[in-house]
Design a protein around this motif. Structure first.
Motif, mmCIF file in Angstrom:
data_model
loop_
_atom_site.group_PDB
_atom_site.id
_atom_site.type_symbol
_atom_site.label_atom_id
_atom_site.label_comp_id
_atom_site.label_asym_id
_atom_site.label_seq_id
_atom_site.Cartn_x
_atom_site.Cartn_y
_atom_site.Cartn_z
ATOM 1 N N ILE A 23 1.009 -1.266 0.025
ATOM 2 C CA ILE A 23 0.094 0.107 0.064
ATOM 3 C C ILE A 23 1.003 1.269 -0.163
ATOM 4 C CG2 ILE A 23 -1.778 1.348 1.338
ATOM 5 C CD1 ILE A 23 -2.711 -1.243 2.307
ATOM 6 N N LEU A 24 1.050 2.130 -1.155
ATOM 7 C CA LEU A 24 1.572 3.196 -1.256
ATOM 8 C C LEU A 24 0.688 4.426 -0.725
ATOM 9 C CD1 LEU A 24 3.964 4.796 -2.402
ATOM 10 C CD2 LEU A 24 2.798 4.525 -4.638
ATOM 11 N N ILE A 25 1.170 5.250 0.101
ATOM 12 C CA ILE A 25 0.618 6.317 0.563
ATOM 13 C C ILE A 25 1.125 7.748 0.110
ATOM 14 C CG2 ILE A 25 -0.306 7.739 2.648
ATOM 15 C CD1 ILE A 25 -0.361 5.090 3.949
ATOM 16 N N VAL A 49 -2.901 2.154 -3.732
ATOM 17 C CA VAL A 49 -2.707 3.373 -3.404
ATOM 18 C C VAL A 49 -3.541 4.306 -2.667
ATOM 19 C CG1 VAL A 49 -0.695 3.444 -5.232
ATOM 20 C CG2 VAL A 49 -2.958 4.573 -5.573
ATOM 21 N N ILE A 50 -2.897 5.037 -1.805
ATOM 22 C CA ILE A 50 -3.962 5.939 -1.153
ATOM 23 C C ILE A 50 -3.369 7.124 -1.338
ATOM 24 C CG2 ILE A 50 -4.999 6.919 0.980
ATOM 25 C CD1 ILE A 50 -4.349 4.182 2.212
ATOM 26 N N TYR A 51 -4.217 8.025 -2.288
ATOM 27 C CA TYR A 51 -3.805 9.315 -2.401
ATOM 28 C C TYR A 51 -4.171 10.266 -1.361
ATOM 29 C CZ TYR A 51 -4.570 14.113 -4.593
ATOM 30 O OH TYR A 51 -4.321 15.362 -4.617
ATOM 31 N N VAL A 52 -3.328 11.224 -0.961
ATOM 32 C CA VAL A 52 -3.557 12.100 0.212
ATOM 33 C C VAL A 52 -3.543 13.418 -0.458
ATOM 34 C CG1 VAL A 52 -2.762 12.873 2.365
ATOM 35 C CG2 VAL A 52 -2.755 10.417 1.994
ATOM 36 N N GLY A 53 -4.633 14.109 -0.585
ATOM 37 C CA GLY A 53 -4.569 15.550 -1.260
ATOM 38 C C GLY A 53 -5.984 15.851 -1.672
ATOM 39 N N SER A 54 -6.000 16.957 -2.289
ATOM 40 C CA SER A 54 -7.355 17.563 -2.689
ATOM 41 C C SER A 54 -7.995 16.762 -3.574
ATOM 42 C CB SER A 54 -7.229 19.150 -3.096
ATOM 43 O OG SER A 54 -8.213 19.398 -3.949
ATOM 44 N N GLU A 55 -9.104 16.554 -3.674
ATOM 45 C CA GLU A 55 -10.040 16.072 -4.727
ATOM 46 C C GLU A 55 -9.935 16.773 -5.936
ATOM 47 O OE1 GLU A 55 -12.153 12.946 -4.814
ATOM 48 O OE2 GLU A 55 -12.219 12.410 -2.802
ATOM 49 N N GLY A 73 -3.546 -2.788 -9.137
ATOM 50 C CA GLY A 73 -4.051 -2.370 -7.717
ATOM 51 C C GLY A 73 -5.212 -1.441 -7.848
ATOM 52 N N VAL A 74 -5.410 -1.153 -6.788
ATOM 53 C CA VAL A 74 -6.734 0.267 -6.704
ATOM 54 C C VAL A 74 -6.149 1.294 -5.810
ATOM 55 C CG1 VAL A 74 -8.527 -1.814 -6.480
ATOM 56 C CG2 VAL A 74 -7.496 -0.891 -4.346
ATOM 57 N N THR A 75 -7.302 2.448 -6.263
ATOM 58 C CA THR A 75 -6.668 3.919 -5.689
ATOM 59 C C THR A 75 -7.944 4.250 -4.699
ATOM 60 O OG1 THR A 75 -5.375 4.182 -7.436
ATOM 61 C CG2 THR A 75 -6.116 6.139 -6.219
ATOM 62 N N VAL A 76 -7.490 4.748 -3.576
ATOM 63 C CA VAL A 76 -8.559 5.304 -2.870
ATOM 64 C C VAL A 76 -7.902 6.665 -2.443
ATOM 65 C CG1 VAL A 76 -9.541 3.293 -1.809
ATOM 66 C CG2 VAL A 76 -7.724 4.153 -0.741
ATOM 67 N N THR A 77 -8.794 7.513 -2.114
ATOM 68 C CA THR A 77 -8.537 8.908 -1.741
ATOM 69 C C THR A 77 -8.695 9.306 -0.178
ATOM 70 O OG1 THR A 77 -8.821 9.896 -4.059
ATOM 71 C CG2 THR A 77 -8.778 11.469 -1.938
ATOM 72 N N GLN A 85 -6.323 5.815 8.427
ATOM 73 C CA GLN A 85 -6.612 4.538 8.954
ATOM 74 C C GLN A 85 -7.874 4.036 8.195
ATOM 75 O OE1 GLN A 85 -7.213 4.622 13.120
ATOM 76 N NE2 GLN A 85 -7.996 2.434 13.396
ATOM 77 N N ALA A 86 -8.912 4.566 7.996
ATOM 78 C CA ALA A 86 -9.860 4.065 7.425
ATOM 79 C C ALA A 86 -9.500 3.523 6.135
ATOM 80 C CB ALA A 86 -11.069 4.760 7.453
ATOM 81 N N ASN A 87 -8.859 3.963 5.528
ATOM 82 C CA ASN A 87 -8.688 3.610 4.057
ATOM 83 C C ASN A 87 -7.699 2.533 4.100
ATOM 84 O OD1 ASN A 87 -10.023 5.130 1.999
ATOM 85 N ND2 ASN A 87 -8.782 6.880 3.076
ATOM 86 N N VAL A 88 -6.500 2.489 4.979
ATOM 87 C CA VAL A 88 -5.881 1.199 4.915
ATOM 88 C C VAL A 88 -6.484 0.200 5.218
ATOM 89 C CG1 VAL A 88 -3.838 0.543 6.300
ATOM 90 C CG2 VAL A 88 -3.511 2.833 5.461
ATOM 91 N N GLU A 89 -7.574 0.302 6.564
ATOM 92 C CA GLU A 89 -8.170 -1.043 6.884
ATOM 93 C C GLU A 89 -9.256 -1.451 5.687
ATOM 94 O OE1 GLU A 89 -10.316 0.574 10.229
ATOM 95 O OE2 GLU A 89 -8.516 0.186 11.552
ATOM 96 N N ARG A 90 -9.378 -0.579 4.947
ATOM 97 C CA ARG A 90 -10.477 -0.948 3.683
ATOM 98 C C ARG A 90 -9.394 -1.801 2.776
ATOM 99 N NH1 ARG A 90 -13.206 3.791 0.298
ATOM 100 N NH2 ARG A 90 -12.039 3.142 -1.537
#
Length: 94
Positions: A23-25, A49-55, A73-77, A85-90
């Motif tokens: 999981i890449l943040i 990947v988890i994108y941390v930033g503005s939509e 892989g999949v991407t979440v924001t 935390q919620a996105n990593v758990e997901r």
């Protein structure tokens, strides 16, 4: 724009063994998108990947979507760090 993501991916590559989860943040702004994508496509496992930033700022998010897609892989924001935390758990429960 100053993160050497390709170097980080090369470092983590030693852990690319069967059934490993990656999981890449990130804010999605590496110093070289091409180099990072080239290394990512050598992985046997998916890179989620988890994108941390503005939509509303598509640059970083779009790059991370391409990286995740290139590896299956999949991407979440996570617009804010509190959502990590919620996105990593997901992703881990997939």
């Amino acid at each position: 724009g100053g993160t050497d993501l390709a170097k980080a991916l090369r470092f983590a590559k030693v852990a690319d063994v069967p059934d490993m989860r990656f999981i890449l943040i990130s804010d999605g702004q590496p110093d070289s998108e091409d180099a990072a994508l080239k290394v990512a496509t050598t992985y046997k496992n998916h890179i989620d990947v988890i994108y941390v930033g503005s939509e509303t700022s598509p640059y970083g998010r779009d790059f991370l979507q391409r990286l995740a897609k290139a590896t299956g892989g999949v991407t979440v924001t996570a617009a804010q760090a509190q959502q990590l935390q919620a996105n990593v758990e997901r992703l881990l429960l997939k």
